[in-house]
Design a protein around this motif. Sequence first.
Motif, PDB file in Angstrom:
ATOM      1  N   ILE A  15      -5.611  10.406  -5.343  1.00 33.10           N
ATOM      2  CA  ILE A  15      -4.667  10.484  -4.227  1.00 33.10           C
ATOM      3  C   ILE A  15      -4.800  11.815  -3.486  1.00 33.10           C
ATOM      4  O   ILE A  15      -4.892  11.866  -2.254  1.00 33.10           O
ATOM      5  N   THR A  16      -4.780  12.909  -4.223  1.00 36.76           N
ATOM      6  CA  THR A  16      -4.828  14.226  -3.585  1.00 36.76           C
ATOM      7  C   THR A  16      -6.158  14.468  -2.892  1.00 36.76           C
ATOM      8  O   THR A  16      -6.226  15.181  -1.889  1.00 36.76           O
ATOM      9  N   GLU A  17      -7.213  13.852  -3.406  1.00 36.25           N
ATOM     10  CA  GLU A  17      -8.547  14.057  -2.841  1.00 36.25           C
ATOM     11  C   GLU A  17      -8.752  13.281  -1.548  1.00 36.25           C
ATOM     12  O   GLU A  17      -9.350  13.784  -0.600  1.00 36.25           O
TER      13      GLU A  17
ATOM     14  N   ARG B 188       0.827  -1.212   0.000  1.00 34.43           N
ATOM     15  CA  ARG B 188       0.000   0.000   0.000  1.00 34.43           C
ATOM     16  C   ARG B 188       0.856   1.254   0.000  1.00 34.43           C
ATOM     17  O   ARG B 188       0.590   2.196  -0.739  1.00 34.43           O
ATOM     18  N   ASN B 189       1.874   1.296   0.862  1.00 36.74           N
ATOM     19  CA  ASN B 189       2.725   2.487   0.929  1.00 36.74           C
ATOM     20  C   ASN B 189       3.400   2.752  -0.405  1.00 36.74           C
ATOM     21  O   ASN B 189       3.456   3.895  -0.881  1.00 36.74           O
ATOM     22  N   LYS B 190       3.928   1.694  -1.024  1.00 34.77           N
ATOM     23  CA  LYS B 190       4.614   1.858  -2.309  1.00 34.77           C
ATOM     24  C   LYS B 190       3.649   2.366  -3.374  1.00 34.77           C
ATOM     25  O   LYS B 190       3.966   3.289  -4.133  1.00 34.77           O
ATOM     26  N   ALA B 191       2.474   1.745  -3.444  1.00 34.42           N
ATOM     27  CA  ALA B 191       1.502   2.130  -4.463  1.00 34.42           C
ATOM     28  C   ALA B 191       1.101   3.588  -4.315  1.00 34.42           C
ATOM     29  O   ALA B 191       1.050   4.343  -5.300  1.00 34.42           O
TER      30      ALA B 191
ATOM     31  N   GLU C 207      -8.164   2.440 -15.452  1.00 31.19           N
ATOM     32  CA  GLU C 207      -8.707   3.712 -14.975  1.00 31.19           C
ATOM     33  C   GLU C 207      -7.646   4.490 -14.205  1.00 31.19           C
ATOM     34  O   GLU C 207      -7.523   5.707 -14.353  1.00 31.19           O
ATOM     35  N   HIS C 208      -6.870   3.759 -13.392  1.00 29.72           N
ATOM     36  CA  HIS C 208      -5.811   4.387 -12.606  1.00 29.72           C
ATOM     37  C   HIS C 208      -4.432   3.787 -12.867  1.00 29.72           C
ATOM     38  O   HIS C 208      -3.427   4.416 -12.566  1.00 29.72           O
ATOM     39  N   LEU C 209      -4.389   2.571 -13.366  1.00 26.69           N
ATOM     40  CA  LEU C 209      -3.123   1.849 -13.546  1.00 26.69           C
ATOM     41  C   LEU C 209      -3.322   0.679 -14.495  1.00 26.69           C
ATOM     42  O   LEU C 209      -4.440   0.449 -15.000  1.00 26.69           O
ATOM     43  N   LEU C 210      -2.263  -0.088 -14.718  1.00 26.17           N
ATOM     44  CA  LEU C 210      -2.319  -1.311 -15.514  1.00 26.17           C
ATOM     45  C   LEU C 210      -2.161  -2.509 -14.576  1.00 26.17           C
ATOM     46  O   LEU C 210      -1.150  -2.633 -13.879  1.00 26.17           O
ATOM     47  N   VAL C 211      -3.166  -3.357 -14.519  1.00 22.89           N
ATOM     48  CA  VAL C 211      -3.119  -4.566 -13.697  1.00 22.89           C
ATOM     49  C   VAL C 211      -2.864  -5.753 -14.616  1.00 22.89           C
ATOM     50  O   VAL C 211      -3.565  -5.944 -15.614  1.00 22.89           O
TER      51      VAL C 211
ATOM     52  N   PHE D 173      -8.572   1.628  -6.666  1.00 17.93           N
ATOM     53  CA  PHE D 173      -7.767   1.887  -7.862  1.00 17.93           C
ATOM     54  C   PHE D 173      -7.960   0.731  -8.842  1.00 17.93           C
ATOM     55  O   PHE D 173      -7.721  -0.433  -8.496  1.00 17.93           O
ATOM     56  N   ARG D 174      -8.368   1.053 -10.065  1.00 19.68           N
ATOM     57  CA  ARG D 174      -8.814   0.020 -11.000  1.00 19.68           C
ATOM     58  C   ARG D 174      -7.998   0.008 -12.301  1.00 19.68           C
ATOM     59  O   ARG D 174      -7.493   1.040 -12.745  1.00 19.68           O
TER      60      ARG D 174
END
Length: 381
Positions: free
Chosen positions: A360-362, A293-296, A323-327, A319-320
């Motif tokens: 993240i900022t929100e 979690r911290n790294k992400a 939409e937010h990253l590549l899984v 986080f999907r």
Amino acid sequence: MGKRLLIVSTLDSQQPFGAFTRPFYLGQHLTEYFDVFQLGLDCSSVDYAPSMSIGHRSLQSYIKNIQNCVDEFAPDIVYAQETLPGLAALIALNLKRRNKPSLVLDFHTFSAYEYWQRLFSVANPFQELRQLIKTYIAQGILIFSNCPIIAAGESTPKLISQWYGKSPQNIYCVGNGVAEDLLVAEPLVEQDPYQAFRPSKIVVVIAPKTFQFPTNDMSVDMTIQVAKHLESHQEKVHFIVIGRDTQDIAEPLPSNISFLGFLSKREDFVTHLQYADIALLPFSKQAVAGGARNKALDYFATKKLVVSTPEGLRGLEEFRHLEHLLVTGYSSEEVANTVLEAATNIDKYQSLVDTAYSLITEKYSWDAQAKNIAKILIKAT
């Protein structure tokens, strides 16, 4: 100021990552709401509140020091993070006859599940089984104490119900946050630390050695395998592992991976993270990645394109993919193919980076998380 808060944890200033981050940064921001006192393994980095260092992981030492802090600091609330501090706090406060402070527990992860998932993939399964049993009993004692529990992961309440047949009524989910120096990072002015590897895209992996848990070891193993798949594309991709030295690795290494060791200066760590192009969370199913979690969150905060296995997002289900990253899948070949695609077409995925940063900022600053936890702590008194 109002109420007095004693935070008990395994905070270790000699290892300023992983389990260090939650008590350190929450403590820093909780000073806005409480008179804070920090009790941990090594609190030498705590410069925002009075503190005491225990020095070693011993249940007896924790109990004794908690009793001393309760007598001298007279807290209204004891906020105990992780299993050892939680068990010590529960025992210490039960030994106190009068004027007991309220006790609130914090589960960074659900440790018994982590041990179970790794049981058949580690070198010494008997030792892992022993830790599983000890942790299962200890966390069970905490769960059945009926003290309020704050869980860092959304999956913890469900796991408690599955493993103990009990659905805690007094449990809250508040995740980790992101440090301000990452959220409001200044424009890049330092020399690119990866200049020697350019024009390759830099894929960074954060994997420091941690106490007891081998999840980072597993992520390094997978990173090496991924790098081997892409060694013929080293003009496009170079892997950087932060937190490890090459002497930690026994096997031959491909030419497209470098190990930087532990970056002791925070500004060096931030600079290396900022200049990377892609951030990787290569955790297998067995590497139950509570610490990821911290790294992400750090990766998202520094506007990196993140590539992760499903396990790398444990606790961050918001986080999907796409939409937010590549899984990607769990095989090293699948991870390698996704990394190569991302490196080759990185501009194509800028919208994912922007969307993740907005989220993240929100919602994921330590200030916001501390505000949520302050409400829970006050409610517990």
